[in-house]
Design a protein around this motif. Structure first.
Motif, PDB file in Angstrom:
ATOM      1  N   LEU A 192       2.112   7.939   1.271  1.00 21.89           N
ATOM      2  CA  LEU A 192       1.835   8.619   0.009  1.00 21.89           C
ATOM      3  C   LEU A 192       2.790   8.156  -1.093  1.00 21.89           C
ATOM      4  CD1 LEU A 192       1.172  12.235   1.317  1.00 21.89           C
ATOM      5  CD2 LEU A 192      -0.505  10.703   0.270  1.00 21.89           C
ATOM      6  N   TYR A 193       4.042   7.835  -0.723  1.00 24.61           N
ATOM      7  CA  TYR A 193       5.025   7.415  -1.711  1.00 24.61           C
ATOM      8  C   TYR A 193       5.385   5.937  -1.579  1.00 24.61           C
ATOM      9  CZ  TYR A 193       6.146  11.912  -3.860  1.00 24.61           C
ATOM     10  OH  TYR A 193       6.087  13.075  -4.584  1.00 24.61           O
ATOM     11  N   ALA A 194       4.744   5.224  -0.673  1.00 20.19           N
ATOM     12  CA  ALA A 194       5.012   3.793  -0.547  1.00 20.19           C
ATOM     13  C   ALA A 194       4.403   3.037  -1.728  1.00 20.19           C
ATOM     14  CB  ALA A 194       4.439   3.266   0.766  1.00 20.19           C
ATOM     15  N   ASP A 195       4.824   1.788  -1.927  1.00 16.76           N
ATOM     16  CA  ASP A 195       4.188   0.948  -2.944  1.00 16.76           C
ATOM     17  C   ASP A 195       2.723   0.747  -2.572  1.00 16.76           C
ATOM     18  OD1 ASP A 195       6.288  -0.318  -4.906  1.00 16.76           O
ATOM     19  OD2 ASP A 195       7.255  -0.304  -2.935  1.00 16.76           O
ATOM     20  N   HIS A 196       1.840   1.032  -3.496  1.00 17.88           N
ATOM     21  CA  HIS A 196       0.410   0.924  -3.225  1.00 17.88           C
ATOM     22  C   HIS A 196      -0.089  -0.463  -3.630  1.00 17.88           C
ATOM     23  CE1 HIS A 196       1.137   5.326  -3.616  1.00 17.88           C
ATOM     24  NE2 HIS A 196       0.456   5.302  -2.484  1.00 17.88           N
ATOM     25  N   TYR A 197       0.436  -1.446  -2.920  1.00 17.94           N
ATOM     26  CA  TYR A 197       0.073  -2.830  -3.218  1.00 17.94           C
ATOM     27  C   TYR A 197      -1.403  -3.085  -2.933  1.00 17.94           C
ATOM     28  CZ  TYR A 197       5.056  -4.128  -3.280  1.00 17.94           C
ATOM     29  OH  TYR A 197       6.381  -4.234  -3.579  1.00 17.94           O
ATOM     30  N   PRO A 198      -2.020  -3.982  -3.682  1.00 24.29           N
ATOM     31  CA  PRO A 198      -3.380  -4.396  -3.319  1.00 24.29           C
ATOM     32  C   PRO A 198      -3.382  -5.046  -1.941  1.00 24.29           C
ATOM     33  CG  PRO A 198      -2.457  -5.817  -5.038  1.00 24.29           C
ATOM     34  CD  PRO A 198      -1.519  -4.672  -4.875  1.00 24.29           C
ATOM     35  N   TYR A 199      -4.397  -4.741  -1.181  1.00 25.17           N
ATOM     36  CA  TYR A 199      -4.633  -5.304   0.158  1.00 25.17           C
ATOM     37  C   TYR A 199      -3.623  -4.807   1.199  1.00 25.17           C
ATOM     38  CZ  TYR A 199      -7.175  -8.484  -2.925  1.00 25.17           C
ATOM     39  OH  TYR A 199      -7.985  -9.004  -3.904  1.00 25.17           O
ATOM     40  N   ARG A 200      -2.869  -3.782   0.875  1.00 24.87           N
ATOM     41  CA  ARG A 200      -1.902  -3.290   1.843  1.00 24.87           C
ATOM     42  C   ARG A 200      -2.625  -2.804   3.105  1.00 24.87           C
ATOM     43  NH1 ARG A 200       3.793  -0.315   1.026  1.00 24.87           N
ATOM     44  NH2 ARG A 200       4.244   0.020   3.229  1.00 24.87           N
TER      45      ARG A 200
END
Length: 823
Positions: free
Chosen positions: A404-412
């Protein structure tokens, strides 16, 4: 206390904030014959100890719409019910401690403009002014949302409950549901410790008991409880009551002013699943044992970020359970397994801010028989049966809480609970440098490390970024092969449904917008529509014989589409549908050299005359027999080879050997998507949804309003198609390419027409052949304008706050006449 009834129109199980919201909104829609059964006391599960943060901005426009409604609802509940909700709009401030996080914030701020949410991008100095206690060391910038707020979770639920009671809803506390009754595939009521009750509709709002309640009805509700921690300080002298909610996601922490104290909560990267052996029967307003060692790393960072914590005493160290799902999105809607059984559960620690909107949406879904708008993000039909496995859930939710608080990188990609579903080609792909991603549990190759780089120690692993990631050049090479020679794709995760019986054709004519009464061996591209003309499914139907068809759809929507199919087979129809997904592997061979490669290993005539586009044949290939479909999602000459799982490896080896010297290269899902973006092929769930009209999506060519009515009547949605043709289009799906080849597009970027934001991109990717980032998105039509008029405007796409000039087209920018498909 009123006598427990023997029948109700709707039985709601669970008296947390979500169950109370569903009851409230059903009542306000005129359905007062509703019973809510709560096993202990209202709010006694998880609602009572929620932090009460109420934010507006979510990942998609419809989730934002629901969150905004929650806030508007809570603002007026006290006046309606007389119960103080503690709701106040004190705003929120999120701070970034890295350039990558700031890039995410900037993209979120751009997205917010299309959602009608006021968002301000702020500097580190601004952050310090808004939150004077903040240590801004390392702060790159922030995001301020002035109208975010907070409230009292228990009182919000109590106000919703009173609002429901005032409209006639009956609420029974200390009433445990012991069994759910199902007859002929439909929920018909329940047994409680107060007696039996029949019901037309049953709604599972049981929170962290939702998994157990679902199993009573044979319904899969994948959620699992995790321990969730926060501390509450002693009173802090002079602490303002209007401090914004502070989020520092890079330190896994949020801070909330609470009656002159600071509440510090955490979303730690590795969480602690709880209740693996079941939740105690007497659990009610309970806390879990303290685990200070687990919380300490977050607290240490927090003391550095808010130095006042060093001197503020700890009043409460709280640990309570909350339920999480495998993908951090809640579960809403009718269950795929049992009719008349609805679910609203698994809110991933955002239940308070979601409950108002989710309750309203589900109530409207129940009353109208269809969702009020596209809710695929949270639709329970996205879940696969295996995801209800407790071991799987325990492993996955240990990660999802922290995401929920992690970096929401594309394609993660998820890292936990992986390697569950393998295609027959999996080991072959892994040996050749595949980096796998997960969809519906399937491990699918997303990209490949070439052989020489593998030998040099390059690992097929993601290195995430908002810029060009480590696989970008590899994908460019795969893309080039598809366009210039050939690419091979593992498409085995496609959903595949065998539909057969004397009435199979009439059933499919009723469900499909296109005409499937074709000669055996023909492939029909079609949509399944709802009564509004919205797109419920986007797939192909291949007629194998007079009374036998195979339906092929995407991996992510297989459960949804199979449910739609089976629910629309009339009871009297002599027709069955069987999910045969796992029985067949699918190898896609696509590109201008595809015919030459396959001709080496089959005696079949693959010429245009003998094997035209849009047809299928059973052919010999090597020492196997395969069903070859001449179809493409990449816009090139190609075939999908369907082969029984036991012969899949032989077919793979045979095709790859034939491709040596012909430029055949393995390609992954990223390139499947980048190629389809160049061809402007639509993707369900992004570009087309159940609220997008089939004509406005540019798919009118696949609709046959003139086809004769079958035994079961005209196709679903025909009247809506005819009405829209008569009235004209209100919007069009447009393809865009950025003029500057450097920026990247993902989705949700604002579309700017003649200086005004008019929409947002539904999907985006990089067009390696065209040499720039591509996007698809809907543009509203001005009164009476033609498509040509629409394209005469000046278009820009806003990327992380910067507007980039874009080319707009209503035809595919790559091969607009589809000549390459028919080489």
């Amino acid at each position: 206390m009123a006598e427990f009834p023997q029948h109700t129109r709707v039985l709601i199980i669970g008296g947390g904030v979500v169950g109370c919201s569903v009851a409230y909104h059903l009542a306000h829609l005129g359905w007062s014959d509703v019973v809510l059964a709560e096993r202990k006391q209202l709010t006694s599960g998880t609602t009572w100890h929620a932090a009460g943060l109420i934010a507006q901005l979510r990942a998609t426009i419809n989730m934002t719409r629901l969150a905004k409604y929650s806030q508007e609802l809570y603002g007026g509940l006290e006046a309606e019910t007389g119960i103080a909700t503690g709701f106040k709009r004190n705003g929120s401030l999120a701070v970034a401690l890295s350039e990558d996080r700031m890039e995410e914030f900037l993209r979120n701020a751009s997205m917010a403009k299309t959602h009608g949410v006021e968002v301000n991008v702020v500097t580190a100095n601004d952050c310090a002014e808004m939150y004077p206690y903040l240590n801004t060391d390392g702060v790159v910038g922030g995001l301020h949302i002035p109208l975010d707020g907070q409230g009292d979770p228990a009182n919000i639920a109590m106000a919703l409950a009173r609002g429901a009671r005032n409209k006639g809803v009956k609420i029974f506390e200390n009433t445990k549901v012991e069994a759910i009754h199902v007859k002929d595939g439909r929920a018909i009521g329940a047994r409680t410790d107060k007696g039996e009750i029949t019901a037309d509709i049953v709604v599972n709002c049981a929170g962290m008991w939702g998994h157990e309640v679902g199993r009573m009805a044979g319904v899969n509700v994948p959620l699992h409880a995790c321990e969730h921690f926060y501390i509450l300080t002693e009173a802090v002298s002079g602490l303002p009551g209007n401090l914004p909610v502070l989020r520092v996601p890079d330190e896994c922490a949020y801070y909330k002013e609470d009656a002159g104290k600071i509440l510090l909560g955490a979303f730690e990267p590795v969480s602690k699943p709880w209740g693996m052996d079941g939740i105690p029967d007497d659990f009610c307003f309970d806390e879990l044992p303290e685990d200070f060692d687990h919380f300490q790393p977050v607290l240490e960072m927090a003391v550095g970020r808010l130095p006042l914590l060093e001197s503020a005493g700890i009043h409460t160290f709280f640990n309570g359970p909350e339920s999480f799902t495998p993908d951090d999105r809640y579960l809403l809607g009718p269950s795929p397994e049992v009719a008349n059984f609805f679910v609203a559960a698994g809110f991933n620690s955002i239940g308070i801010q979601s409950a108002g909107g989710a309750g309203k949406a589900l109530a409207e879904w129940i009353v109208e028989g269809e969702p009020p708008f596209d809710l695929w993000d949270v639709d329970i039909r996205r879940m696969e049966p295996f995801q209800g496995n407790r071991t799987y859930l325990k492993n996955r939710v240990s990660e999802t809480l922290g995401l929920l608080y992690a970096d929401h990188y594309p394609y993660r990609q998820y890292e936990s609970a992986r390697d569950v579903r393998h295609t027959p080609f999996h080991e072959k792909m892994a040996e050749r440098g595949a980096c796998f991603g997960e969809t519906a549990g399937w491990e699918r190759p997303h990209w490949f490390v070439p052989a020489d780089d593998l030998k040099n120690g390059v690992k097929p692993e993601y290195e995430y970024s908002w810029k060009r990631q480590n696989w970008f050049a590899y994908a460019a090479g795969e893309h080039k092969a598809v366009r210039e020679s050939a690419g091979a794709f593992d498409l085995s995760a496609f959903g595949k449904f065998l539909v057969e019986g004397p009435d199979a054709m009439d059933v499919l004519q009723r469900i499909c917008a296109n005409d499937v009464d074709v000669e055996p061996g023909r492939i029909v591209y079609t949509q399944w529509l709802n009564a509004r003309g919205g797109i419920e499914a986007d797939l192909t139907v291949t007629r194998l014989a007079a009374n036998r068809f195979i339906v092929v759809t995407g991996a992510a929507v297989a459960n949804r589409d199979f449910t739609w199919l089976t629910r629309h087979i009339p009871d009297e129809a002599r027709c069955i549908a069987v999910d045969v997904t796992s029985g067949e592997a699918v190898l896609g061979v696509m590109g201008p050299n595809a015919r030459r490669i396959l001709e080496k290993v089959t005696p079949a005539d693959l010429s245009n005359e003998a094997f035209p586009f849009g047809s299928c044949q059973t052919i010999e290939l090597g020492m196997a027999t395969v069903r070859a479909h001449r179809i493409t999602y990449v816009g090139e000459l190609g075939w999908e080879l369907y082969v029984s799982a036991d012969m899949a490896r032989h077919v793979f080896d045979t095709v790859m050997a034939a491709g040596e010297g012909e430029g055949l290269r393995l390609a992954g899902m990223h390139v499947l998507d980048s190629c389809r973006m160049e061809k402007a092929f639509r993707h369900f769930g992004h570009d087309i949804t159940d609220e997008d009209h089939v004509l406005e999506a540019g798919l009118g060519f696949a609709v046959r309003t003139e086809k004769p009515d079958g035994r079961f009547g005209p196709f679903i949605g025909r009247d809506a198609v005819l009405e829209r043709r008569q009235a004209g289009l209100t919007k069009r799906l447009v393809q865009f390419q950025l003029v500057d080849p450097e920026p990247l597009l993902y989705h949700a970027e604002p579309i700017v027409r003649d200086g005004e934001i008019v929409g947002y991109l539904t999907s985006g990717n990089y067009g390696h052949h065209l040499g720039g980032a591509l996007g698809l998105g809907y543009v509203p039509a001005r009164d009476g304008e033609s498509g040509k008029d629409m394209l005469a405007s000046r278009y820009e796409i806003e990327v992380a706050g910067k507007r980039c000039e874009a080319i707009a087209s209503l035809k595919p920018l790559y091969d607009p006449k589809s000549e390459r498909i028919k080489l």
